[in-house]
Motif scaffolding. Structure first.
Motif, PDB file in Angstrom:
ATOM      1  N   GLY A 180      34.702  69.293  -2.159  1.00 29.79           N
ATOM      2  CA  GLY A 180      35.184  68.041  -1.622  1.00 29.79           C
ATOM      3  C   GLY A 180      35.485  68.173  -0.143  1.00 29.79           C
ATOM      4  O   GLY A 180      35.644  69.276   0.386  1.00 29.79           O
ATOM      5  N   VAL A 181      35.538  67.039   0.547  1.00 31.28           N
ATOM      6  CA  VAL A 181      35.864  67.010   1.978  1.00 31.28           C
ATOM      7  C   VAL A 181      37.026  66.048   2.178  1.00 31.28           C
ATOM      8  O   VAL A 181      36.929  64.863   1.827  1.00 31.28           O
ATOM      9  CB  VAL A 181      34.659  66.568   2.826  1.00 31.28           C
ATOM     10  N   LYS A 182      38.124  66.556   2.714  1.00 27.11           N
ATOM     11  CA  LYS A 182      39.292  65.719   2.974  1.00 27.11           C
ATOM     12  C   LYS A 182      39.435  65.477   4.471  1.00 27.11           C
ATOM     13  O   LYS A 182      39.482  66.415   5.260  1.00 27.11           O
ATOM     14  CB  LYS A 182      40.561  66.366   2.420  1.00 27.11           C
ATOM     15  N   ALA A 183      39.503  64.204   4.836  1.00 29.43           N
ATOM     16  CA  ALA A 183      39.745  63.812   6.223  1.00 29.43           C
ATOM     17  C   ALA A 183      41.219  63.471   6.365  1.00 29.43           C
ATOM     18  O   ALA A 183      41.762  62.675   5.587  1.00 29.43           O
ATOM     19  CB  ALA A 183      38.887  62.615   6.603  1.00 29.43           C
ATOM     20  N   SER A 184      41.862  64.075   7.360  1.00 30.18           N
ATOM     21  CA  SER A 184      43.301  63.880   7.540  1.00 30.18           C
ATOM     22  C   SER A 184      43.647  64.028   9.011  1.00 30.18           C
ATOM     23  O   SER A 184      43.043  64.830   9.718  1.00 30.18           O
ATOM     24  CB  SER A 184      44.074  64.908   6.713  1.00 30.18           C
ATOM     25  N   GLY A 185      44.607  63.234   9.451  1.00 36.34           N
ATOM     26  CA  GLY A 185      45.055  63.324  10.837  1.00 36.34           C
ATOM     27  C   GLY A 185      44.533  62.179  11.676  1.00 36.34           C
ATOM     28  O   GLY A 185      43.339  62.134  11.971  1.00 36.34           O
ATOM     29  N   GLY A 186      45.400  61.247  12.017  1.00 33.88           N
ATOM     30  CA  GLY A 186      45.033  60.162  12.922  1.00 33.88           C
ATOM     31  C   GLY A 186      44.287  59.007  12.291  1.00 33.88           C
ATOM     32  O   GLY A 186      43.745  58.168  13.016  1.00 33.88           O
ATOM     33  N   ILE A 187      44.270  58.919  10.974  1.00 35.30           N
ATOM     34  CA  ILE A 187      43.596  57.806  10.293  1.00 35.30           C
ATOM     35  C   ILE A 187      44.633  56.726  10.048  1.00 35.30           C
ATOM     36  O   ILE A 187      45.438  56.816   9.113  1.00 35.30           O
ATOM     37  CB  ILE A 187      42.954  58.268   8.972  1.00 35.30           C
ATOM     38  N   ARG A 188      44.623  55.688  10.875  1.00 37.16           N
ATOM     39  CA  ARG A 188      45.708  54.715  10.862  1.00 37.16           C
ATOM     40  C   ARG A 188      45.264  53.293  10.528  1.00 37.16           C
ATOM     41  O   ARG A 188      46.102  52.393  10.452  1.00 37.16           O
ATOM     42  CB  ARG A 188      46.431  54.720  12.213  1.00 37.16           C
ATOM     43  N   ASP A 189      43.955  53.083  10.345  1.00 37.51           N
ATOM     44  CA  ASP A 189      43.509  51.737  10.000  1.00 37.51           C
ATOM     45  C   ASP A 189      42.328  51.816   9.037  1.00 37.51           C
ATOM     46  O   ASP A 189      41.730  52.874   8.841  1.00 37.51           O
ATOM     47  CB  ASP A 189      43.134  50.934  11.254  1.00 37.51           C
ATOM     48  N   TYR A 190      42.013  50.666   8.443  1.00 38.25           N
ATOM     49  CA  TYR A 190      40.975  50.616   7.421  1.00 38.25           C
ATOM     50  C   TYR A 190      39.605  50.999   7.988  1.00 38.25           C
ATOM     51  O   TYR A 190      38.844  51.732   7.342  1.00 38.25           O
ATOM     52  CB  TYR A 190      40.904  49.220   6.805  1.00 38.25           C
TER      53      TYR A 190
END
Length: 229
Positions: A180-190
């Motif tokens: 799996g790939v998790k994106a995290s950090g700075g995701i603040r909008d749709y």
């Protein structure tokens, strides 16, 4: 294709890792995660065990956070203790300095040590914004070789920044068929969250989950989207 609110929520690790977080705030986080339909809550190890009513919500925690500059033995102990206290998932930070020195084998060894100590799912935070493309690939390959379940972009605490579409695409191209790939950090909008999913993210780490999900309002329901999520 735009991902729907419910499908996006089911990919979210609803996160509270502030240094001044309280147990009361964690309880509120869990309640909000249940309300929003998030996959899990992600909290600091000191908040374990989570005593709030979880329902279907999983518990994730962090290890070697946020610098990654801990010994492999310390990380393994921390992961083992978190597993004992009920963590379903552990997000560990690699030692970026080892990777910068070209010692991917040492990075693999520390991930393997944490893997052996973790009873649940293991995500490996590579701090992608601080790495070159070649280093991102090397970190992903080390994580896979060590038996990790996910690779993750960022802690959200590094001055280089958080997730980027480019990093997620590269991580997905390297190991996305198997991990799996998790994106995290700075995701603040749709829009940003949707772009990460389109790039190959299969999990998202969000602290402002409600605001991100609210941006999906008006997107067609799963039943209305051909081949929907």
């Amino acid at each position: 294709m735009e991902i729907t609110r419910s499908a996006l929520a089911a990919m979210v690790d609803h996160t509270l890792l502030k240094t001044d977080a309280t147990h009361e705030q964690v309880a509120a986080l869990v309640a909000e995660a249940r309300e929003l339909g998030a996959f899990s809550v992600c909290v600091s190890p000191s908040m374990l065990p989570v005593t709030a009513e979880l329902g279907e919500v999983k518990v994730a925690t962090v290890c070697g956070f946020p610098s990654g500059n801990h010994s492999a033995e310390a990380k393994a102990f921390e992961a083992a203790e978190s597993s004992r206290l009920g963590a379903d998932e552990v997000d560990m930070v690699i030692n970026i300095g080892l990777l910068k020195e070209g010692r991917a084998d040492a990075v693999e060894a520390e991930i393997a040590a944490v893997r052996a100590a973790t009873t649940g799912l293991l995500k490996v935070i590579i701090e992608s914004a601080a790495l070159t493309d070649d280093e991102i690939v090397a970190a992903c390959r080390a994580a896979e070789a060590a038996g990790a379940d996910y690779v993750k972009t960022s802690t959200g605490f590094h001055p280089a920044g958080g997730a980027s579409v480019h990093a997620v695409e590269l991580m997905s191209a390297t190991v996305g068929q198997r991990l799996g790939v998790k994106a995290s950090g700075g995701i603040r909008d749709y829009a940003t969250a949707n772009a990460m999913v389109e790039a190959g993210a299969t999990r998202l780490g969000l602290s402002g989950t409600r605001a991100v999900l609210d941006g999906a309002d008006g997107v067609e329901s799963d039943d209305e989207v051909e081949g929907g999520y």
